[in-house]
Design a protein around this motif. Structure first.
Motif, PDB file in Angstrom:
ATOM      1  N   ALA A  92      -7.017  -6.187  12.964  1.00  0.00           N
ATOM      2  CA  ALA A  92      -7.704  -6.039  11.679  1.00  0.00           C
ATOM      3  C   ALA A  92      -6.849  -5.280  10.673  1.00  0.00           C
ATOM      4  CB  ALA A  92      -9.040  -5.318  11.877  1.00  0.00           C
ATOM      5  N   TYR A  93      -5.973  -4.411  11.160  1.00  0.00           N
ATOM      6  CA  TYR A  93      -5.250  -3.535  10.237  1.00  0.00           C
ATOM      7  C   TYR A  93      -4.297  -4.276   9.299  1.00  0.00           C
ATOM      8  CZ  TYR A  93      -7.191   0.495  12.669  1.00  0.00           C
ATOM      9  OH  TYR A  93      -8.053   1.420  13.188  1.00  0.00           O
ATOM     10  N   PRO A  94      -3.508  -5.232   9.761  1.00  0.00           N
ATOM     11  CA  PRO A  94      -2.633  -5.926   8.802  1.00  0.00           C
ATOM     12  C   PRO A  94      -3.404  -6.640   7.696  1.00  0.00           C
ATOM     13  CG  PRO A  94      -1.898  -6.309  11.050  1.00  0.00           C
ATOM     14  CD  PRO A  94      -3.230  -5.653  11.147  1.00  0.00           C
ATOM     15  N   VAL A  95      -4.553  -7.222   8.052  1.00  0.00           N
ATOM     16  CA  VAL A  95      -5.372  -7.883   7.031  1.00  0.00           C
ATOM     17  C   VAL A  95      -5.892  -6.853   6.035  1.00  0.00           C
ATOM     18  CG1 VAL A  95      -7.361  -9.386   6.627  1.00  0.00           C
ATOM     19  CG2 VAL A  95      -5.995  -9.659   8.708  1.00  0.00           C
ATOM     20  N   LEU A  96      -6.319  -5.695   6.544  1.00  0.00           N
ATOM     21  CA  LEU A  96      -6.791  -4.621   5.669  1.00  0.00           C
ATOM     22  C   LEU A  96      -5.676  -4.110   4.765  1.00  0.00           C
ATOM     23  CD1 LEU A  96      -9.057  -2.560   8.092  1.00  0.00           C
ATOM     24  CD2 LEU A  96      -9.802  -3.748   6.017  1.00  0.00           C
ATOM     25  N   ILE A  97      -4.486  -3.944   5.312  1.00  0.00           N
ATOM     26  CA  ILE A  97      -3.363  -3.444   4.508  1.00  0.00           C
ATOM     27  C   ILE A  97      -3.081  -4.374   3.346  1.00  0.00           C
ATOM     28  CG2 ILE A  97      -0.875  -2.984   4.530  1.00  0.00           C
ATOM     29  CD1 ILE A  97      -1.302  -2.108   7.519  1.00  0.00           C
ATOM     30  N   ASP A  98      -3.037  -5.666   3.617  1.00  0.00           N
ATOM     31  CA  ASP A  98      -2.791  -6.648   2.566  1.00  0.00           C
ATOM     32  C   ASP A  98      -3.885  -6.587   1.507  1.00  0.00           C
ATOM     33  OD1 ASP A  98      -1.319  -8.638   1.374  1.00  0.00           O
ATOM     34  OD2 ASP A  98      -2.074 -10.245   2.632  1.00  0.00           O
ATOM     35  N   ALA A  99      -5.146  -6.508   1.955  1.00  0.00           N
ATOM     36  CA  ALA A  99      -6.264  -6.474   1.017  1.00  0.00           C
ATOM     37  C   ALA A  99      -6.251  -5.197   0.189  1.00  0.00           C
ATOM     38  CB  ALA A  99      -7.576  -6.600   1.782  1.00  0.00           C
ATOM     39  N   TYR A 100      -6.061  -4.064   0.833  1.00  0.00           N
ATOM     40  CA  TYR A 100      -6.045  -2.801   0.095  1.00  0.00           C
ATOM     41  C   TYR A 100      -4.919  -2.780  -0.940  1.00  0.00           C
ATOM     42  CZ  TYR A 100      -9.261  -0.755   3.582  1.00  0.00           C
ATOM     43  OH  TYR A 100     -10.334  -0.471   4.391  1.00  0.00           O
ATOM     44  N   ASN A 101      -3.763  -3.289  -0.570  1.00  0.00           N
ATOM     45  CA  ASN A 101      -2.659  -3.333  -1.536  1.00  0.00           C
ATOM     46  C   ASN A 101      -3.016  -4.202  -2.739  1.00  0.00           C
ATOM     47  OD1 ASN A 101      -0.755  -1.629  -0.332  1.00  0.00           O
ATOM     48  ND2 ASN A 101      -0.031  -3.243   1.025  1.00  0.00           N
ATOM     49  N   GLY A 102      -3.634  -5.355  -2.485  1.00  0.00           N
ATOM     50  CA  GLY A 102      -4.012  -6.227  -3.578  1.00  0.00           C
ATOM     51  C   GLY A 102      -5.051  -5.619  -4.493  1.00  0.00           C
ATOM     52  N   LEU A 103      -5.902  -4.756  -3.937  1.00  0.00           N
ATOM     53  CA  LEU A 103      -6.938  -4.095  -4.731  1.00  0.00           C
ATOM     54  C   LEU A 103      -6.456  -2.799  -5.360  1.00  0.00           C
ATOM     55  CD1 LEU A 103      -9.901  -4.703  -2.263  1.00  0.00           C
ATOM     56  CD2 LEU A 103      -9.537  -5.846  -4.454  1.00  0.00           C
ATOM     57  N   GLY A 104      -5.253  -2.367  -5.009  1.00  0.00           N
ATOM     58  CA  GLY A 104      -4.716  -1.129  -5.571  1.00  0.00           C
ATOM     59  C   GLY A 104      -5.194   0.120  -4.870  1.00  0.00           C
ATOM     60  N   ASP A 105      -5.741  -0.009  -3.669  1.00  0.00           N
ATOM     61  CA  ASP A 105      -6.206   1.162  -2.915  1.00  0.00           C
ATOM     62  C   ASP A 105      -5.106   1.564  -1.934  1.00  0.00           C
ATOM     63  OD1 ASP A 105      -7.589   3.138  -1.596  1.00  0.00           O
ATOM     64  OD2 ASP A 105      -9.450   1.974  -1.432  1.00  0.00           O
ATOM     65  N   TYR A 106      -4.074   2.214  -2.467  1.00  0.00           N
ATOM     66  CA  TYR A 106      -2.879   2.487  -1.672  1.00  0.00           C
ATOM     67  C   TYR A 106      -3.090   3.580  -0.634  1.00  0.00           C
ATOM     68  CZ  TYR A 106      -0.857  -0.506  -5.171  1.00  0.00           C
ATOM     69  OH  TYR A 106      -0.603  -1.583  -5.979  1.00  0.00           O
ATOM     70  N   ALA A 107      -4.009   4.494  -0.896  1.00  0.00           N
ATOM     71  CA  ALA A 107      -4.281   5.529   0.099  1.00  0.00           C
ATOM     72  C   ALA A 107      -4.856   4.910   1.369  1.00  0.00           C
ATOM     73  CB  ALA A 107      -5.245   6.567  -0.478  1.00  0.00           C
ATOM     74  N   LYS A 108      -5.793   3.983   1.210  1.00  0.00           N
ATOM     75  CA  LYS A 108      -6.365   3.321   2.386  1.00  0.00           C
ATOM     76  C   LYS A 108      -5.333   2.426   3.063  1.00  0.00           C
ATOM     77  CE  LYS A 108     -11.297   3.385   1.322  1.00  0.00           C
ATOM     78  NZ  LYS A 108     -12.517   2.578   1.084  1.00  0.00           N
ATOM     79  N   ALA A 109      -4.483   1.777   2.259  1.00  0.00           N
ATOM     80  CA  ALA A 109      -3.438   0.941   2.847  1.00  0.00           C
ATOM     81  C   ALA A 109      -2.513   1.789   3.716  1.00  0.00           C
ATOM     82  CB  ALA A 109      -2.644   0.235   1.760  1.00  0.00           C
ATOM     83  N   HIS A 110      -2.168   2.975   3.230  1.00  0.00           N
ATOM     84  CA  HIS A 110      -1.276   3.853   3.990  1.00  0.00           C
ATOM     85  C   HIS A 110      -1.943   4.312   5.288  1.00  0.00           C
ATOM     86  CE1 HIS A 110       2.096   6.544   4.551  1.00  0.00           C
ATOM     87  NE2 HIS A 110       1.263   7.541   4.760  1.00  0.00           N
ATOM     88  N   LYS A 111      -3.223   4.666   5.226  1.00  0.00           N
ATOM     89  CA  LYS A 111      -3.938   5.078   6.432  1.00  0.00           C
ATOM     90  C   LYS A 111      -4.013   3.936   7.442  1.00  0.00           C
ATOM     91  CE  LYS A 111      -6.831   8.660   4.315  1.00  0.00           C
ATOM     92  NZ  LYS A 111      -8.220   9.068   3.971  1.00  0.00           N
ATOM     93  N   ALA A 112      -4.245   2.730   6.936  1.00  0.00           N
ATOM     94  CA  ALA A 112      -4.294   1.582   7.836  1.00  0.00           C
ATOM     95  C   ALA A 112      -2.933   1.324   8.480  1.00  0.00           C
ATOM     96  CB  ALA A 112      -4.768   0.340   7.077  1.00  0.00           C
ATOM     97  N   ALA A 113      -1.851   1.518   7.708  1.00  0.00           N
ATOM     98  CA  ALA A 113      -0.508   1.341   8.267  1.00  0.00           C
ATOM     99  C   ALA A 113      -0.230   2.383   9.347  1.00  0.00           C
ATOM    100  CB  ALA A 113       0.533   1.432   7.157  1.00  0.00           C
ATOM    101  N   GLU A 114      -0.673   3.598   9.126  1.00  0.00           N
ATOM    102  CA  GLU A 114      -0.506   4.644  10.148  1.00  0.00           C
ATOM    103  C   GLU A 114      -1.304   4.303  11.401  1.00  0.00           C
ATOM    104  OE1 GLU A 114      -1.729   8.148   8.001  1.00  0.00           O
ATOM    105  OE2 GLU A 114       0.362   8.765   7.690  1.00  0.00           O
ATOM    106  N   ALA A 115      -2.527   3.822  11.215  1.00  0.00           N
ATOM    107  CA  ALA A 115      -3.360   3.466  12.370  1.00  0.00           C
ATOM    108  C   ALA A 115      -2.751   2.317  13.157  1.00  0.00           C
ATOM    109  CB  ALA A 115      -4.762   3.102  11.895  1.00  0.00           C
ATOM    110  N   LEU A 116      -2.174   1.347  12.445  1.00  0.00           N
ATOM    111  CA  LEU A 116      -1.542   0.219  13.127  1.00  0.00           C
ATOM    112  C   LEU A 116      -0.351   0.683  13.947  1.00  0.00           C
ATOM    113  CD1 LEU A 116      -1.238  -2.807  13.647  1.00  0.00           C
ATOM    114  CD2 LEU A 116       0.089  -2.966  11.537  1.00  0.00           C
ATOM    115  N   GLN A 117       0.441   1.578  13.400  1.00  0.00           N
ATOM    116  CA  GLN A 117       1.601   2.077  14.150  1.00  0.00           C
ATOM    117  C   GLN A 117       1.180   2.788  15.426  1.00  0.00           C
ATOM    118  OE1 GLN A 117       4.145   4.000  10.875  1.00  0.00           O
ATOM    119  NE2 GLN A 117       5.624   3.269  12.375  1.00  0.00           N
ATOM    120  N   LYS A 118       0.089   3.530  15.353  1.00  0.00           N
ATOM    121  CA  LYS A 118      -0.401   4.228  16.546  1.00  0.00           C
ATOM    122  C   LYS A 118      -0.950   3.245  17.570  1.00  0.00           C
ATOM    123  CE  LYS A 118      -1.595   8.557  14.171  1.00  0.00           C
ATOM    124  NZ  LYS A 118      -2.708   9.441  13.747  1.00  0.00           N
ATOM    125  N   ALA A 119      -1.655   2.233  17.067  1.00  0.00           N
ATOM    126  CA  ALA A 119      -2.286   1.277  17.981  1.00  0.00           C
ATOM    127  C   ALA A 119      -1.282   0.307  18.588  1.00  0.00           C
ATOM    128  CB  ALA A 119      -3.371   0.498  17.240  1.00  0.00           C
TER     129      ALA A 119
END
Length: 479
Positions: free
Chosen positions: A158-185
């Motif tokens: 789910a995280y890569p899809v969320l990262i793409d969506a958050y970036n498109g919406l301009g919510d970069y803080a959430k995109a960054h958190k999702a990228a961190e979560a993906l790296q951990k997972a």
């Protein structure tokens, strides 16, 4: 310019979709539901998918054919419908074939008809999220992925899809958190590539470059390594190193000769080095591999800068045709079309298009910058400035964003800020655009030296001097 990506340009970024979108949703249950064993190329595509990596286009084509054949005899196989839909989405993104998106939606809706979302059809939901992102409908992409995350909190895909969506919406803080979560997972090359993008968007260039290098080192296939090398090329381009950028794109093309993003990137870098004939060659190849309207806009502006107006006009006409065609399959091409209109004759239309996108929640840096520039071009510099500030203050170091802000500030009489941002644009990348970089140098020269008394002195009271002391003319300059 590829600095505006409607994401990222239009398919939110070809590289992100390939590394982190549809390729990640093909679930491990497929091999239990499909024919045993899968053909060699299809098996390779599935292996890549399970690793979160892009498949090669030939292998992807075989997988699509294999699933189509299987589903003619087994139409109640929901997992295979989800695989087919995800594969269509990835192929459509990779080669800019919007018709594949219609095929993807039909396959994914069929998967949900066989096994509804409420009964646990996670793969189809994630694939629909990736499809929405590929079409530029980031709010819908976010909705699908967040629904899956609530149902299956540990589902890393789910995280890569969320990262793409958050970036498109301009919510970069959430995109960054999702990228961190993906790296951990799942600390894979794909996750590292997405982390590099996040660092770049926050303005952390050194971290972005180091992470992209690590991603390339961990890439498990030529296709994945080419995508990571493309990222390194983009980072080099954005910091004003066209020769280094061209070298990275060339390395990617040795692995995947028809890699559209790298062909377009190398064309841009070659054009910046004064090698226009080679640049046009690469643009032709990029458009053959993936006829994206962004590539046509870049090529057209280089033709225009070289005085080849008829060739430029053909590219601009192709851009409009491609946006229209893709729109018939649900692709949102409004931002790239507005960028074209702003600089090539219809800024009021561009403002209308971009206001609509903003209202829909598409508030990325790219959209903020594009709206600021369109407003300026219609004479609304005061209204443009907050959008220009939003684009430049998110973190990414973009020469285009800085140039647009500097010109807007100059029109408002904020000469100190204008001088600073115009200089920043040229310092970031002296060759950021074949049409706009020369104008940036002219505008900066027209402002002259800072007035005595420090950086803030005369920021609104002095119009700036041309060399020799002649006052600079005010007002909105021509395109």
């Amino acid at each position: 310019m590829k600095t505006v990506k409607t994401r990222n340009a239009l398919f939110a970024g070809v590289c992100v979709m390939a590394l982190g979108g549809a390729a990640l949703v093909w679930g491990p249950g497929l091999l239990d539901d499909g024919p045993q064993p899968l053909p060699g190329p299809a098996a390779r595509a599935m292996t890549a998918a399970h690793a979160g990596a892009p498949a090669s286009l030939p292998d992807l084509a075989v997988l699509i054919g294999d699933r189509e054949t299987w589903l003619r005899e087994h139409p109640e196989d929901d997992a295979s419908w989800a695989v087919l839909g995800a594969a269509y989405t990835e192929r459509g993104s990779r080669i800019a074939q919007a018709a594949d998106f219609g095929r993807a939606e039909r396959a994914l809706r069929k998967s949900l008809a066989v096994l509804p979302a409420k009964r646990g059809n996670v793969d189809a939901q994630l694939a629909l999220g990736a499809l929405a992102n590929a079409r530029g409908d980031y709010a819908q992409g976010r909705a699908w992925a967040e629904r899956v995350r609530k149902q299956k909190p540990k589902r890393w895909a789910a995280y890569p899809v969320l990262i793409d969506a958050y970036n498109g919406l301009g919510d970069y803080a959430k995109a960054h958190k999702a990228a961190e979560a993906l790296q951990k997972a799942r600390p894979t090359a794909a996750a590292l590539d997405l982390a590099a993008q996040s660092f770049r968007d926050r303005g952390w260039r050194e971290d972005a470059d180091a992470t992209a290098i690590e991603a390339a080192a961990h890439a498990g296939s030529p296709v994945q390594k080419a995508a990571c090398l493309y990222r390194l090329g983009e980072l080099a381009w954005e910091r004003g190193e066209p020769a280094e950028a061209a070298a990275q794109y060339t390395a990617a093309l040795r692995l995947v000769p028809a890699h559209g993003p790298s062909l377009a990137g190398r064309a841009r870098a070659l054009g910046a080095q004064g090698r226009a004939a080679e640049a046009f060659r690469d643009y032709r190849a990029a458009l053959a591999a993936a006829p994206l309207p962004e590539y046509a806009l870049e090529a057209g502006e280089l033709y225009e800068a070289e005085g080849l107006d008829r060739d430029a006009a053909r590219q601009y006409e192709a851009l409009r045709a491609r946006v229209t065609e893709a729109g018939s399959f649900g692709v949102n091409g409004e931002v790239v079309l507005a960028r074209y209109e702003t600089d090539h004759g219809a800024p009021r239309s561009a403002v209308r298009r971009l206001r609509t996108q903003w209202t829909k929640g598409h508030r990325s840096m790219e959209v903020a910058d594009a709206l600021a520039w369109a407003l300026y071009r219609t004479g609304e510099a005061q209204e443009a400035l907050p959008y220009a500030k939003r684009a430049t203050e998110e973190g990414r170091r973009s020469a285009v964003f800085s140039y647009h802000r500097g010109v807007i500030e100059r029109a408002l009489g904020e000469y100190g800020a204008a001088r600073r941002h115009l200089a920043e644009a040229l310092r970031t990348n002296p060759s950021f655009s074949p049409l706009l970089a020369p104008k940036a140098r002219e505008a900066l020269a027209a402002l002259g030296d800072p007035p005595p008394g420090g950086p803030g002195a005369g920021s609104r009271s002095s119009p700036g001097l041309r060399p020799g002391g002649a006052p600079r003319a005010m007002g909105v300059p021509p395109a």
